[in-house]
Write a protein that holds these residues in place. Structure first.
Motif, PDB file in Angstrom:
ATOM      1  N   GLU A  89       0.855  -1.263   0.072  1.00  0.00           N
ATOM      2  CA  GLU A  89      -0.094   0.063   0.153  1.00  0.00           C
ATOM      3  C   GLU A  89       1.034   1.266   0.001  1.00  0.00           C
ATOM      4  O   GLU A  89       1.856   1.451   0.625  1.00  0.00           O
ATOM      5  CB  GLU A  89      -0.967  -0.008   1.136  1.00  0.00           C
ATOM      6  CG  GLU A  89      -2.017   1.157   1.136  1.00  0.00           C
ATOM      7  CD  GLU A  89      -3.173   1.125   2.158  1.00  0.00           C
ATOM      8  OE1 GLU A  89      -3.797   1.789   2.554  1.00  0.00           O
ATOM      9  OE2 GLU A  89      -3.333  -0.197   2.643  1.00  0.00           O
ATOM     10  N   GLN A  90       0.598   1.908  -0.855  1.00  0.00           N
ATOM     11  CA  GLN A  90       1.186   3.236  -0.900  1.00  0.00           C
ATOM     12  C   GLN A  90       0.699   4.509  -0.258  1.00  0.00           C
ATOM     13  O   GLN A  90      -0.543   4.442   0.099  1.00  0.00           O
ATOM     14  CB  GLN A  90       1.457   3.848  -2.476  1.00  0.00           C
ATOM     15  CG  GLN A  90       2.133   2.925  -3.415  1.00  0.00           C
ATOM     16  CD  GLN A  90       3.684   2.485  -2.843  1.00  0.00           C
ATOM     17  OE1 GLN A  90       4.250   3.590  -3.124  1.00  0.00           O
ATOM     18  NE2 GLN A  90       3.942   1.309  -2.628  1.00  0.00           N
ATOM     19  N   PRO A  91       1.233   5.354   0.322  1.00  0.00           N
ATOM     20  CA  PRO A  91       0.823   6.625   0.880  1.00  0.00           C
ATOM     21  C   PRO A  91      -0.331   7.514   0.263  1.00  0.00           C
ATOM     22  O   PRO A  91      -1.443   7.802   0.891  1.00  0.00           O
ATOM     23  CB  PRO A  91       1.863   7.625   1.235  1.00  0.00           C
ATOM     24  CG  PRO A  91       3.066   7.106   0.747  1.00  0.00           C
ATOM     25  CD  PRO A  91       2.804   5.718   0.044  1.00  0.00           C
ATOM     26  N   ASP A  92      -0.574   7.174  -1.104  1.00  0.00           N
ATOM     27  CA  ASP A  92      -1.646   7.936  -1.749  1.00  0.00           C
ATOM     28  C   ASP A  92      -2.820   6.936  -2.145  1.00  0.00           C
ATOM     29  O   ASP A  92      -3.457   7.257  -2.736  1.00  0.00           O
ATOM     30  CB  ASP A  92      -1.047   8.492  -3.075  1.00  0.00           C
ATOM     31  CG  ASP A  92      -0.383   7.349  -3.934  1.00  0.00           C
ATOM     32  OD1 ASP A  92      -0.647   6.290  -3.600  1.00  0.00           O
ATOM     33  OD2 ASP A  92      -0.016   7.760  -5.192  1.00  0.00           O
ATOM     34  N   GLU A  93      -2.888   5.690  -1.030  1.00  0.00           N
ATOM     35  CA  GLU A  93      -3.929   4.892  -1.312  1.00  0.00           C
ATOM     36  C   GLU A  93      -3.890   4.285  -2.562  1.00  0.00           C
ATOM     37  O   GLU A  93      -4.733   3.337  -2.776  1.00  0.00           O
ATOM     38  CB  GLU A  93      -5.285   5.474  -1.128  1.00  0.00           C
ATOM     39  CG  GLU A  93      -5.402   6.191   0.275  1.00  0.00           C
ATOM     40  CD  GLU A  93      -6.838   6.537   0.557  1.00  0.00           C
ATOM     41  OE1 GLU A  93      -7.779   6.077  -0.219  1.00  0.00           O
ATOM     42  OE2 GLU A  93      -6.795   7.489   1.584  1.00  0.00           O
TER      43      GLU A  93
END
Length: 102
Positions: A89-93
């Protein structure tokens, strides 16, 4: 420019017959419900790669392999096991997929 053979309809029908649901198909990837595995079309051949999530239990992997590969052969589809993947999962969802060889 010749498009590669990607029998998505036949693959979706096969998965449905085996009790799996395609949740998303994008480019050469076919995502299956519950995220235990995904399928990837080869670029230059009709082979479909079976790629397991690293978090998928071994018993489930064995059961999927034992059902999907022979069933695909009967329908004229070639499915081969090829490696693992993890979803990050990336910080930008968004999600990033990392692939690993066997």
């Amino acid at each position: 420019m010749e498009q590669p053979l990607r029998p998505l309809g036949s693959l979706m029908q096969l998965l449905e017959e085996l009790g799996h649901e395609v949740t998303y198909a994008y480019d050469d990837l076919v995502f299956v419900s519950h995220n235990g595995f995904m399928l990837q079309f080869e670029q230059k051949s009709p082979t479909v790669n079976l790629i397991f999530n690293r978090e998928c239990p071994k018993k489930e992997i064995e059961a999927i392999e034992e059902s999907i590969i022979p069933a695909a052969d009967k329908k004229g589809l070639s499915i081969t096991r090829k490696g693992w993947y993890v979803l990050i999962e990336q910080p930008d969802e968004n999600l990033q997929i990392e692939f690993f060889d066997n």
